[in-house]
Write a protein that holds these residues in place. Structure first.
Motif, PDB file in Angstrom:
ATOM      1  N   LEU A 195       0.783  -1.206   0.015  1.00  0.00           N
ATOM      2  CA  LEU A 195       0.030   0.033   0.018  1.00  0.00           C
ATOM      3  C   LEU A 195       0.949   1.174   0.061  1.00  0.00           C
ATOM      4  N   ASP A 196       2.067   1.085  -0.421  1.00  0.00           N
ATOM      5  CA  ASP A 196       3.045   2.264  -0.267  1.00  0.00           C
ATOM      6  C   ASP A 196       2.638   3.388  -1.215  1.00  0.00           C
ATOM      7  N   GLY A 197       2.033   3.144  -2.281  1.00  0.00           N
ATOM      8  CA  GLY A 197       1.279   4.334  -3.219  1.00  0.00           C
ATOM      9  C   GLY A 197       0.536   4.988  -2.515  1.00  0.00           C
ATOM     10  N   TYR A 198      -0.486   4.409  -1.929  1.00  0.00           N
ATOM     11  CA  TYR A 198      -1.664   5.034  -1.262  1.00  0.00           C
ATOM     12  C   TYR A 198      -0.976   5.882  -0.036  1.00  0.00           C
ATOM     13  N   THR A 252       0.273  13.211   1.601  1.00  0.00           N
ATOM     14  CA  THR A 252       1.191  14.266   2.261  1.00  0.00           C
ATOM     15  C   THR A 252       0.582  15.915   2.232  1.00  0.00           C
ATOM     16  N   ALA A 253       1.124  16.549   2.846  1.00  0.00           N
ATOM     17  CA  ALA A 253       0.970  17.910   2.942  1.00  0.00           C
ATOM     18  C   ALA A 253       0.920  18.579   1.713  1.00  0.00           C
ATOM     19  N   SER A 254       2.032  18.369   1.091  1.00  0.00           N
ATOM     20  CA  SER A 254       2.089  18.905  -0.388  1.00  0.00           C
ATOM     21  C   SER A 254       1.077  18.596  -1.512  1.00  0.00           C
ATOM     22  N   ASN A 255       0.587  17.344  -1.400  1.00  0.00           N
ATOM     23  CA  ASN A 255      -0.513  16.871  -2.015  1.00  0.00           C
ATOM     24  C   ASN A 255      -2.011  17.195  -1.598  1.00  0.00           C
ATOM     25  N   MET A 256      -2.050  17.699  -0.413  1.00  0.00           N
ATOM     26  CA  MET A 256      -3.289  18.629   0.024  1.00  0.00           C
ATOM     27  C   MET A 256      -3.291  19.952  -0.717  1.00  0.00           C
ATOM     28  N   TYR A 291       3.245   5.567  -7.247  1.00  0.00           N
ATOM     29  CA  TYR A 291       2.867   6.750  -6.723  1.00  0.00           C
ATOM     30  C   TYR A 291       1.682   7.519  -7.531  1.00  0.00           C
ATOM     31  N   ALA A 292       1.951   7.533  -8.954  1.00  0.00           N
ATOM     32  CA  ALA A 292       1.310   8.244 -10.122  1.00  0.00           C
ATOM     33  C   ALA A 292       0.070   7.454 -10.173  1.00  0.00           C
ATOM     34  N   THR A 293       0.108   6.002  -9.994  1.00  0.00           N
ATOM     35  CA  THR A 293      -1.160   5.109 -10.276  1.00  0.00           C
ATOM     36  C   THR A 293      -1.908   5.361  -9.244  1.00  0.00           C
ATOM     37  N   ALA A 294      -1.564   5.285  -7.844  1.00  0.00           N
ATOM     38  CA  ALA A 294      -2.253   5.589  -6.490  1.00  0.00           C
ATOM     39  C   ALA A 294      -2.964   7.167  -6.828  1.00  0.00           C
ATOM     40  N   LEU A 295      -2.385   7.903  -7.290  1.00  0.00           N
ATOM     41  CA  LEU A 295      -2.943   9.171  -7.416  1.00  0.00           C
ATOM     42  C   LEU A 295      -3.992   9.406  -8.509  1.00  0.00           C
TER      43      LEU A 295
END
Lengths: 366, 589
Positions: free
Chosen positions: B76-79, B84-88, B282-286
């Motif tokens: 579940l690393d991707g999720y 993160t704060a920056s993704n907020m 990461y990209a896929t989870a996003l």
């Protein structure tokens, strides 16, 4: 020979029966009309004959050849039933000319160009549209579109012609004229026709026989006169015009030569003879149907033995041009009478009304 | 019942007549039914491959620790890494920018639609064509043009400003929030306009007239009746435009990235293309997260629209009330022209000017040159991209429309089993931004069993384009079929035509103008597509938008201008042909 036969035909939508156990024979050359209020199943019946709807029960035959049998899962698709059909919206294809529209059934059947040209010309001449052959279809008026639709339905000499309220989109004057013309054409060609309408006037003027339908059932089948004068029940009687219904009891019942029965009736404030389709026991409650146009204002002295009569004051009088509608308060209830409009009896005046027993008809109360 | 009904029962003589070959027909029928099911199954498989398979692979990829096609483990690393704060901030940027562009675009679109449909502004029909043109221009072109126009150092608008006022400071910097929003407004407005203008036109004027007769003023009638009648449609357009704002890639890529403004689409792109090692998980989870956001929006849209989609659009051709503006009609005329000037003339003008000078920004006579034209015309890569784009456009638009026509037919004109499933499947890509679908297909192609060499070929792009275009093509064809009454088809059947003859001679013959309109839309859609293409192309299968982006990143804005001009010319030719030939055909029906 039966051109169309429906045997116990039903159509269920889920648990709702749109058409329930309908039996009907249409003879070759006959013009039969399915008549009823909207939602009575008449259009569904027509569409099942066309093959546009599949019957869920019973079977349908055209020219004694079964085209659909629900029990045997046998179904011939519409294009192989050899029928002509006129739709309520006419369904004139907007991307074709008048000629192309009429030629369509022939082109589908791969007729030769010469034959197509001849037959289309003949068909268009039948409906007096031969001068419009090259017009694009959207450039036609409603009445003209309707004629093209008829020409298209007749052009390949179908076994049966089906018509779904073809006159309802025309204005009143054109409707009568087109209807009469069509009836003349139908008689001349002798083509079997099954016609659907909710207009009683249209049905009576055009048909050999009328099938009165209500909520998926057939109420009565008969000639226009039969249905109008001798309705099987109150529902059928009430569907044509607005007749008076007088409650009364049977005093005597005698069979007649034509298979009907002559009743002697006892109503509140009146007695008289009246026809009925079935033998009824003495004391049975019946409703007597008297149509407003079959009554006359009479002197008490002039009333004959074969007539029944009522007396009472006039409570309303309306001039309608062709006739005058009068409402009189009698012991039998309020009666509507149509009299010639030159008569002008005053409101409040007491009058005596008489009706010939041949013009009245008794139906069971239920 | 009476004797009369009883009399008709005598028809039972049919019973002794043998049924004509029911066995052979029953056999034919059973074949007919399985044929129908096979057709539905084929459609489900095609649509499943285009929509469900990439979506499933997206989910698979979001749990997979390594890039597509490599051995790895599931975790579940991707999720974990996307919270993160920056993704907020990224999320707030995405939603905020989309809101900030949708509201002014909607107001402007209502104003323009009102001017065109309900006032006596001169040349309204011509203005309508001009106003809608920006919708058909690929956003990448206007993005590049505005990058040159509003460049804080050498932008043409800033140069004109400095020259006119003698000031030393620039007034415009497109590399900002304002720049991103401004660019989005330019193509959102005509998009919304196209929806709203028809609603203004389709409204029954008696609804407004009766309000006037009740004593309401013109303005009050507009507020209480006209706008209220349009409210469901306006809400729908608003959500649609908002969703497209979230999916938008070009504007934040061109104007946001240089200013360190990141939205979800650019964050996905950067994590694959602009990191030392692409972080696929990461990209896929996003991507999966953005799908969730879209899903919520779409559900919201459905709930709002339940049962009142077409309440004011009756399809009847009314002559709408036209307001006499007097002298003001020249003001409204000027406003429309201004909109056209800013959104079309300025960018095209910039591309034209940029293409003739050696370096953009240095506009003096000795810098005039034709070298960019010869460079572009001699560039094999550009030619290859051009032919790829044309091939994909022709094939893709045709395939998309054929698929859309069949799906729309099955879902609204038949009562076949599985038609709702087909409809839902075709609609699924509507929720997937091009970027997300691109990643989904990236995984999907890599995970294909056996040696099916789709990835890296132009067929990969074709499949992605079909998936992206299908929801629109289904919609276009659905409304086309909805206008044709069933009688037209049934009449043909009764008069002897088979199912397929009817399909060809009646349905297709009547629906082809809509097909053509949809085809042109699909073609434009493919020509402008960047976000999925940039992920799925490889050497040899570049398309024009990808080559443009690459040239732009290399600082060759002048060659970009040349290609941009050619594309613009193509857009105008197609649009002209569409208006000239197809509209005429439709109006005669």
């Amino acid at each position: 020979m039966a051109a169309i036969t429906l045997e116990n035909v039903s159509r269920h939508f889920g648990s709702v029966a749109a058409v329930d156990n309908v039996n009907l024979n249409v003879d070759a050359g006959e013009f039969v009309t399915l008549l009823g209020p909207s939602g009575c199943g008449k259009t569904t019946t027509l569409r099942m004959v066309a093959g546009l709807e599949q019957n869920t029960g019973g079977r349908i035959a055209i020219d004694n050849q079964v085209v659909s049998d629900a029990n045997a899962s046998f179904f011939i698709p519409p294009e192989r039933r050899m029928l002509g059909m006129v739709f309520q919206s006419y369904a004139i294809w907007p991307h074709m000319t008048v000629f192309d529209n009429v030629a369509y059934p022939l082109r589908i059947r791969r007729k030769s160009t010469q034959e197509i040209a001849e037959k289309v010309k003949t068909a268009l001449r039948l409906v007096e549209m031969e001068n419009y052959a090259d017009r694009p279809a959207p450039a036609l008026s409603g009445g003209q579109q309707q004629r093209v639709a008829i020409a298209r339905a007749l052009v390949f000499e179908p076994r049966v012609l089906l018509l779904d309220e073809p006159l309802s989109n025309l204005d009143a004057r054109l409707r009568t004229q087109t209807g009469d013309e069509f009836r003349a054409l139908q008689k001349r060609l002798g083509i079997t026709s099954l016609y659907v309408t909710h207009d009683q006037g249209e049905a009576m003027a055009l048909s050999d026989r009328i099938v009165v339908m209500h909520s998926g059932h057939i109420l009565q089948i008969g000639s226009p006169e039969e249905i109008y004068r001798r309705p099987a029940n109150r529902g059928v009687a009430g569907f044509f015009g607005s007749p008076n219904f007088l409650p009364s009891k049977v005093q005597a019942c005698a069979p007649q030569a034509d298979g009907s029965f002559l009743l002697t009736l006892d109503g509140p404030g009146w007695v008289g003879p009246c026809g009925c389709s079935s033998a009824l026991a003495v004391g049975t409650d019946v409703l007597v149907m008297v149509r407003p146009e079959n009554m006359r204002i009479a002197d008490k002295a002039s009333i004959g033995a074969g007539e029944m009569s009522w007396t009472g004051p006039i409570v309303q009088s309306i001039f309608r041009g062709t006739h005058r509608s009068i409402v009189a308060e009698t012991p039998a209830g309020r009666l509507n009478i149509d009299v010639p409009s030159v008569h002008n009896p005053a409101v409040g005046e007491s009058i005596t009304l008489a009706a010939d027993s041949k013009a009245v008809w008794a139906t069971p109360t239920n | 019942m009476t004797d009369n009904t009883a009399g008709t029962l005598r028809g039972s003589k049919l019973a002794d007549k043998p049924l004509a070959g029911p066995n052979s027909l029953a056999f034919r029928l059973s074949r007919y039914f399985t044929g129908r099911d096979a057709a539905v199954l084929t459609l489900v498989l095609i649509l499943g491959f285009l929509a469900v398979y990439p979506l499933a692979m997206l989910f698979y990829g979001s749990l997979h620790s390594t890039p597509p096609g490599m051995a790895g483990e599931f975790n579940l690393d991707g999720y974990r890494s996307i919270f993160t704060a920056s993704n907020m901030v990224v999320l707030l940027n995405t939603v905020g920018i989309s809101l900030a562009k949708t509201i002014p675009a909607l107001l402007m679109a209502v104003l323009l639609a009102w001017i065109v449909a309900r006032t006596d502004t001169p040349y309204r029909d011509k203005l309508e064509v001009l106003i809608t043109l920006p919708f058909f221009v690929p956003p990448i072109l206007t993005a590049m043009a505005w990058g040159m126009l509003g460049n804080p150092q050498v932008g043409l608008l800033n140069q004109v400003w400095k020259w006119a006022t003698g000031s030393q400071t620039s007034i415009i910097n497109v590399y900002s929030y304002g720049g991103v929003v401004w660019h989005m407004i330019q193509y959102s407005t005509p998009f919304l306009f196209l929806f709203i203008v028809d609603i203004f036109r389709a409204m029954d004027p008696s609804l407004e007239e009766s309000s006037r007769m009740c004593g309401a003023s013109r303005w009050r009638t507009f507020r209480n009746i006209t706008l209220m009648l349009m409210l469901p449609a306006l809400t729908n357009s608003f959500i649609l435009s908002f969703i497209r704002g979230i999916e938008s890639f070009e504007s934040p890529l061109f104007f946001g990235t240089p200013a360190k403004i990141t939205v979800i689409t650019t964050e996905i792109y950067n994590s694959i293309n602009h990191r030392a090692t692409p972080d696929y998980q990461y990209a896929t989870a996003l991507s999966f997260a953005i799908m969730a956001l879209m899903f919520i929006l779409v559900i919201w849209q459905w709930r709002l629209l339940r049962g009142r989609t077409f309440s004011t659009v009756t399809g009847k051709g009314y002559a709408p009330n036209v307001m006499k503006l007097g002298k003001w009609k020249w003001v409204t005329f000027g406003f429309c022209i201004l909109f056209f000037f800013v959104t079309v003339v300025l960018p095209i003008g910039q591309l034209a000017i940029g293409s003739f000078f050696r370096f953009f920004g240095f506009y003096s006579r000795d810098m005039l040159t034709l070298e960019h034209y010869s460079a572009v015309l001699g560039n094999a890569e550009v030619w290859r991209a051009f032919s790829n784009t044309m091939l994909l456009g022709l094939l893709g638009a045709t395939a998309t429309m054929v698929l859309g026509s069949v799906v729309a037919y099955v879902s609204i004109r038949t009562r076949w089993r599985g038609r709702r499933l087909i409809d839902a499947l075709a609609w699924l890509p509507w929720m997937m931004p091009g970027m997300v679908l691109g990643i989904g297909f990236l995984w999907a192609f890599a995970m294909l069993p056996g040696p099916i060499p789709i990835y890296g070929t132009i067929w990969a792009l074709l499949l992605a384009y079909m998936a992206l275009g299908t929801p629109v093509s289904v919609r276009v064809m659905t409304s086309a079929y909805a206008q044709l009454s069933y009688d037209l088809e049934e009449c043909s059947r009764v008069h002897g035509a088979s199912f397929f003859q009817t399909l060809w001679r009646i349905l297709i013959a009547l629906a082809w103008p809509s097909f053509a309109v949809g085809w042109v839309l699909a073609f434009f859609g493919i020509m402008r597509e960047l976000s999925a293409s940039i992920l799925l192309y490889s050497v040899g299968s570049e398309v024009l938008s990808v080559v443009l982006l690459r040239l732009w990143s290399n600082g060759q804005a002048e060659q970009v201008s040349v290609i941009g001009l050619f594309m613009m010319l193509l857009v105008i030719v197609f649009r002209w042909a569409q208006l000239r030939f197809i509209k005429n055909r439709i109006s005669t029906l």
